[in-house]
Design a protein around this motif. Sequence first.
Motif, PDB file in Angstrom:
ATOM      1  N   UNK A  82     -19.873   4.433   1.824  1.00  0.00           N
ATOM      2  CA  UNK A  82     -20.109   5.702   1.135  1.00  0.00           C
ATOM      3  C   UNK A  82     -19.501   6.877   1.878  1.00  0.00           C
ATOM      4  N   UNK A  83     -18.949   6.610   3.070  1.00  0.00           N
ATOM      5  CA  UNK A  83     -18.277   7.648   3.849  1.00  0.00           C
ATOM      6  C   UNK A  83     -16.965   7.086   4.392  1.00  0.00           C
ATOM      7  N   UNK A  84     -16.056   7.992   4.752  1.00  0.00           N
ATOM      8  CA  UNK A  84     -14.778   7.563   5.310  1.00  0.00           C
ATOM      9  C   UNK A  84     -14.968   6.855   6.645  1.00  0.00           C
ATOM     10  N   UNK A  85     -15.919   7.315   7.446  1.00  0.00           N
ATOM     11  CA  UNK A  85     -16.139   6.674   8.745  1.00  0.00           C
ATOM     12  C   UNK A  85     -16.624   5.237   8.570  1.00  0.00           C
ATOM     13  N   UNK A  86     -17.464   4.994   7.561  1.00  0.00           N
ATOM     14  CA  UNK A  86     -17.898   3.622   7.282  1.00  0.00           C
ATOM     15  C   UNK A  86     -16.716   2.772   6.847  1.00  0.00           C
ATOM     16  N   UNK A  87     -15.906   3.300   5.931  1.00  0.00           N
ATOM     17  CA  UNK A  87     -14.743   2.548   5.458  1.00  0.00           C
ATOM     18  C   UNK A  87     -13.797   2.242   6.598  1.00  0.00           C
ATOM     19  N   UNK A  88     -13.602   3.205   7.469  1.00  0.00           N
ATOM     20  CA  UNK A  88     -12.722   3.014   8.626  1.00  0.00           C
ATOM     21  C   UNK A  88     -13.260   1.915   9.541  1.00  0.00           C
ATOM     22  N   UNK A  89     -14.561   1.885   9.741  1.00  0.00           N
ATOM     23  CA  UNK A  89     -15.163   0.878  10.602  1.00  0.00           C
ATOM     24  C   UNK A  89     -15.047  -0.517   9.996  1.00  0.00           C
ATOM     25  N   UNK A  90     -15.322  -0.628   8.698  1.00  0.00           N
ATOM     26  CA  UNK A  90     -15.219  -1.927   8.035  1.00  0.00           C
ATOM     27  C   UNK A  90     -13.782  -2.440   8.064  1.00  0.00           C
ATOM     28  N   UNK A  91     -12.842  -1.504   7.888  1.00  0.00           N
ATOM     29  CA  UNK A  91     -11.431  -1.884   7.925  1.00  0.00           C
ATOM     30  C   UNK A  91     -11.057  -2.418   9.301  1.00  0.00           C
ATOM     31  N   UNK A  92     -11.537  -1.751  10.335  1.00  0.00           N
ATOM     32  CA  UNK A  92     -11.264  -2.190  11.701  1.00  0.00           C
ATOM     33  C   UNK A  92     -11.903  -3.551  11.988  1.00  0.00           C
ATOM     34  N   UNK A  93     -13.014  -3.844  11.299  1.00  0.00           N
ATOM     35  CA  UNK A  93     -13.704  -5.121  11.481  1.00  0.00           C
ATOM     36  C   UNK A  93     -13.062  -6.259  10.692  1.00  0.00           C
ATOM     37  N   UNK A  94     -12.001  -5.940   9.928  1.00  0.00           N
ATOM     38  CA  UNK A  94     -11.281  -6.985   9.211  1.00  0.00           C
ATOM     39  C   UNK A  94     -11.636  -7.159   7.759  1.00  0.00           C
ATOM     40  N   UNK A  95     -12.394  -6.216   7.184  1.00  0.00           N
ATOM     41  CA  UNK A  95     -12.719  -6.314   5.766  1.00  0.00           C
ATOM     42  C   UNK A  95     -11.449  -6.180   4.924  1.00  0.00           C
ATOM     43  N   UNK A  96     -11.312  -7.028   3.922  1.00  0.00           N
ATOM     44  CA  UNK A  96     -10.135  -7.031   3.060  1.00  0.00           C
ATOM     45  C   UNK A  96     -10.368  -6.074   1.890  1.00  0.00           C
ATOM     46  N   UNK A  97      -9.525  -5.057   1.708  1.00  0.00           N
ATOM     47  CA  UNK A  97      -9.714  -4.134   0.585  1.00  0.00           C
ATOM     48  C   UNK A  97      -9.570  -4.849  -0.749  1.00  0.00           C
ATOM     49  N   UNK A  98     -10.436  -4.505  -1.680  1.00  0.00           N
ATOM     50  CA  UNK A  98     -10.368  -5.090  -3.019  1.00  0.00           C
ATOM     51  C   UNK A  98     -10.692  -3.998  -4.023  1.00  0.00           C
ATOM     52  N   UNK A  99      -9.909  -3.939  -5.094  1.00  0.00           N
ATOM     53  CA  UNK A  99     -10.178  -2.968  -6.143  1.00  0.00           C
ATOM     54  C   UNK A  99     -11.122  -3.560  -7.167  1.00  0.00           C
ATOM     55  N   UNK A 100     -10.593  -3.851  -8.353  1.00  0.00           N
ATOM     56  CA  UNK A 100     -11.412  -4.480  -9.375  1.00  0.00           C
ATOM     57  C   UNK A 100     -11.395  -5.992  -9.303  1.00  0.00           C
ATOM     58  N   UNK A 101     -10.630  -6.546  -8.356  1.00  0.00           N
ATOM     59  CA  UNK A 101     -10.512  -8.005  -8.152  1.00  0.00           C
ATOM     60  C   UNK A 101      -9.941  -8.731  -9.370  1.00  0.00           C
ATOM     61  N   UNK A 102      -9.246  -7.995 -10.245  1.00  0.00           N
ATOM     62  CA  UNK A 102      -8.682  -8.647 -11.421  1.00  0.00           C
ATOM     63  C   UNK A 102      -7.520  -9.558 -11.064  1.00  0.00           C
ATOM     64  N   UNK A 103      -6.877  -9.308  -9.918  1.00  0.00           N
ATOM     65  CA  UNK A 103      -5.719 -10.113  -9.527  1.00  0.00           C
ATOM     66  C   UNK A 103      -6.032 -11.094  -8.409  1.00  0.00           C
ATOM     67  N   UNK A 104      -6.899 -10.706  -7.477  1.00  0.00           N
ATOM     68  CA  UNK A 104      -7.106 -11.544  -6.292  1.00  0.00           C
ATOM     69  C   UNK A 104      -8.174 -12.601  -6.466  1.00  0.00           C
ATOM     70  N   UNK A 105      -9.027 -12.458  -7.463  1.00  0.00           N
ATOM     71  CA  UNK A 105     -10.153 -13.399  -7.594  1.00  0.00           C
ATOM     72  C   UNK A 105      -9.669 -14.833  -7.767  1.00  0.00           C
ATOM     73  N   UNK A 106      -8.695 -15.023  -8.631  1.00  0.00           N
ATOM     74  CA  UNK A 106      -8.183 -16.380  -8.845  1.00  0.00           C
ATOM     75  C   UNK A 106      -7.535 -16.934  -7.572  1.00  0.00           C
TER      76      UNK A 106
END
Length: 240
Positions: free
Chosen positions: A7-31
């Motif tokens: 819910x904040x940029x600092x949280x997103x930055x931390x998750x990204x540094x921890x290796x979280x894979x960005x996903x939008x609507x998952x319409x392409x990557x789910x399969x």
Amino acid sequence: MLLRLPTTLSEAQRYLADGAVPVGGATLVWALWQRDGFPEQAMSLRRLPEANHIAREALGAAVLLHQVDDRVPDVLRRAASTVGTGAVRRTATVGGNIVGSTLRCLLPAALVLDARATVLDPDGTYETDLSEAVAKRPLLLGIRWRDPVASGYYKAAGEAGGPPPFVVATAVHAGDDGGHRLFIAVRDGYEVISETAARGTGTDEVLAALEGTDLGSLPAEAREEVRREVTAILDRTAAH
């Protein structure tokens, strides 16, 4: 798979540094994940305010395609409204389409708006050229542009399961010197070509200048569509 919802940029930055894979609507990557395996962590920006704004000169990456309305220039609204089916548009995101999709349906529209990308990496946020964002595929927070004088969009009819339909996006922008400039981008197959030309010359001169660019190597039918779209937007902005 653990889904992170910052819910904040600092949280997103931390998750990204921890290796979280960005996903939008998952319409392409789910399969792909079902076939190749799911990541340990994924991250959606759907609760991040900076990625969900809609304005006349800005659009967040987490905005769903069906939410792109007349608050943005016509070229971007029309591009979003023709992506896939209604069900896809209610799930797919702006960021996923621009940097996560090989089709990149919104890319021609964003290019003619001369848009810049705001992205996030483990070191923080920064603004970059849109073509660089597409090539490097960072975590896109949104895009920003200057409101054009006018814009237009054409998409050829396509067949289900067939090649991507031919697209022509156009926009005319006012320059700081009072002059006007035409921006044009086409999608031919999976390739996107963008060019620009001064608006001060006549329509024939603009078309001749564009013929001397990569647009001149398009098939005859595609060049005719380019000619029609360029002529139409130059006629609409002749009084400006």
